[in-house]
Design a protein around this motif. Structure first.
Motif, PDB file in Angstrom:
ATOM      1  N   PHE A  57       0.832  -1.205   0.000  1.00  0.00           N
ATOM      2  CA  PHE A  57       0.000   0.000   0.000  1.00  0.00           C
ATOM      3  C   PHE A  57       0.867   1.256   0.000  1.00  0.00           C
ATOM      4  CE2 PHE A  57      -1.942   3.263   2.829  1.00  0.00           C
ATOM      5  CZ  PHE A  57      -2.970   3.672   1.995  1.00  0.00           C
ATOM      6  N   ASP A  58       1.840   1.306   0.904  1.00  0.00           N
ATOM      7  CA  ASP A  58       2.722   2.474   0.977  1.00  0.00           C
ATOM      8  C   ASP A  58       3.540   2.637  -0.301  1.00  0.00           C
ATOM      9  OD1 ASP A  58       1.956   3.388   3.476  1.00  0.00           O
ATOM     10  OD2 ASP A  58       3.534   2.315   4.552  1.00  0.00           O
ATOM     11  N   PHE A  59       3.995   1.531  -0.857  1.00  0.00           N
ATOM     12  CA  PHE A  59       4.826   1.572  -2.066  1.00  0.00           C
ATOM     13  C   PHE A  59       4.047   2.153  -3.243  1.00  0.00           C
ATOM     14  CE2 PHE A  59       7.225  -0.087  -5.663  1.00  0.00           C
ATOM     15  CZ  PHE A  59       8.544  -0.019  -5.234  1.00  0.00           C
ATOM     16  N   ASN A  81      -4.121   4.816  -7.296  1.00  0.00           N
ATOM     17  CA  ASN A  81      -5.390   5.008  -6.559  1.00  0.00           C
ATOM     18  C   ASN A  81      -5.674   3.866  -5.590  1.00  0.00           C
ATOM     19  OD1 ASN A  81      -5.649   7.267  -8.148  1.00  0.00           O
ATOM     20  ND2 ASN A  81      -7.248   6.443  -9.460  1.00  0.00           N
ATOM     21  N   VAL A  82      -4.665   3.458  -4.848  1.00  0.00           N
ATOM     22  CA  VAL A  82      -4.813   2.317  -3.962  1.00  0.00           C
ATOM     23  C   VAL A  82      -5.458   2.727  -2.637  1.00  0.00           C
ATOM     24  CG1 VAL A  82      -2.515   2.571  -2.928  1.00  0.00           C
ATOM     25  CG2 VAL A  82      -3.597   0.318  -3.013  1.00  0.00           C
ATOM     26  N   LYS A  83      -6.285   1.828  -2.094  1.00  0.00           N
ATOM     27  CA  LYS A  83      -6.892   1.997  -0.777  1.00  0.00           C
ATOM     28  C   LYS A  83      -6.721   0.694  -0.008  1.00  0.00           C
ATOM     29  CE  LYS A  83     -10.338   5.534  -1.936  1.00  0.00           C
ATOM     30  NZ  LYS A  83      -9.703   5.887  -3.202  1.00  0.00           N
ATOM     31  N   GLN A 121      -7.443  -6.030   2.467  1.00  0.00           N
ATOM     32  CA  GLN A 121      -7.273  -6.147   1.026  1.00  0.00           C
ATOM     33  C   GLN A 121      -6.992  -4.774   0.436  1.00  0.00           C
ATOM     34  OE1 GLN A 121     -10.801  -7.393  -1.093  1.00  0.00           O
ATOM     35  NE2 GLN A 121     -12.167  -6.341   0.310  1.00  0.00           N
ATOM     36  N   LEU A 122      -6.257  -4.744  -0.657  1.00  0.00           N
ATOM     37  CA  LEU A 122      -5.950  -3.504  -1.344  1.00  0.00           C
ATOM     38  C   LEU A 122      -6.831  -3.385  -2.572  1.00  0.00           C
ATOM     39  CD1 LEU A 122      -2.036  -3.453  -1.204  1.00  0.00           C
ATOM     40  CD2 LEU A 122      -3.682  -2.499   0.426  1.00  0.00           C
ATOM     41  N   ILE A 123      -7.444  -2.205  -2.724  1.00  0.00           N
ATOM     42  CA  ILE A 123      -8.327  -1.938  -3.864  1.00  0.00           C
ATOM     43  C   ILE A 123      -7.794  -0.704  -4.583  1.00  0.00           C
ATOM     44  CG2 ILE A 123     -10.671  -1.331  -4.580  1.00  0.00           C
ATOM     45  CD1 ILE A 123     -11.646  -2.725  -1.997  1.00  0.00           C
TER      46      ILE A 123
END
Length: 228
Positions: free
Chosen positions: A184-186, A211-213, A218-220
């Protein structure tokens, strides 16, 4: 009072228009092209300050020696001198940082400090962080400096240097011991215009992520797949 603001970013140019309207008594001049930053042009303006809000080019010695040039750097200097400060800060698991306003000199990010301002870098993507930093610079830090003319003081503390990241380092396989939070951070730290997006490669196929959340384990987000 004549003040030059030098930047390459659209959000800074937008905020430049706003600061002009907020302080009509100040004659602000925008430089958004490397060729404009030359002694002949600057001497015609004779600015009180030259603020470099987001600038990637070398500032000529003839300019920083003859005019008061203020650089804004996204780290708590002298920690984090060098390139790609936001990305390096996030990789080192920093949730907050400071924007340092420093006087330009011959040493990379080694100038005396006018002031520092807190900046949260914990969850938003790079574009939103840069926009928020721009607001702080234009509406908090720049007005404070030209109103109060603070005397910059030497940096103190242990010096650490950040290396400028290369496009190849945007490959997600560069992550050590990956987990959802690290991924997520990357992705978010590279999600800004003109920056190489986080990606994966399969032979000649490249997948870019943005546009990651991070939602409930889970990552969306969004991705783009294309042939190189």
């Amino acid at each position: 009072m004549n003040i030059i603001i030098a930047t390459l970013k659209k959000w800074d140019i937008y905020h430049f228009q706003k600061i002009c309207s907020l302080f009509p008594q100040i004659n602000f001049i925008l430089i958004s092209n490397e060729k404009q930053l030359n002694s002949d042009f600057i001497s015609l303006i004779n600015p009180r300050y030259i603020f470099f809000t987001h600038w990637s080019f070398i500032i000529p010695k003839t300019i920083y020696q003859n005019y008061e040039c203020v650089i804004f750097h996204m780290s708590d200097l002298p920690y984090g001198r060098g390139g790609s400060p936001l990305q390096n800060l996030i990789l080192q698991k920093n949730k907050t940082t400071k924007i340092s306003a420093i006087k330009a000199n011959s040493e990379l990010d080694g100038g005396d400090v006018y002031l520092k301002y807190n900046l949260n870098i914990s969850r938003k993507n790079a574009k939103k962080i840069y926009k928020n930093a721009s607001k702080i610079i234009f509406f908090k830090m720049i007005p404070y400096i030209f109103k109060n003319n603070p005397k910059p003081i030497p940096q103190s503390g242990k010096i650490s240097i950040f290396k400028r990241r290369t496009p190849e380092q945007s490959n997600l396989t560069c992550l050590n011991n990956p987990n959802l939070e690290k991924i997520f951070d990357f992705i978010r730290m590279l999600d800004a215009p003109s920056y190489p997006k986080a990606f994966l490669k399969f032979e000649n196929i490249k997948i870019e992520f943005k546009n990651v959340k991070n939602k409930k384990n889970q990552l969306i987000g969004r991705f783009k797949i294309y042939e190189e």
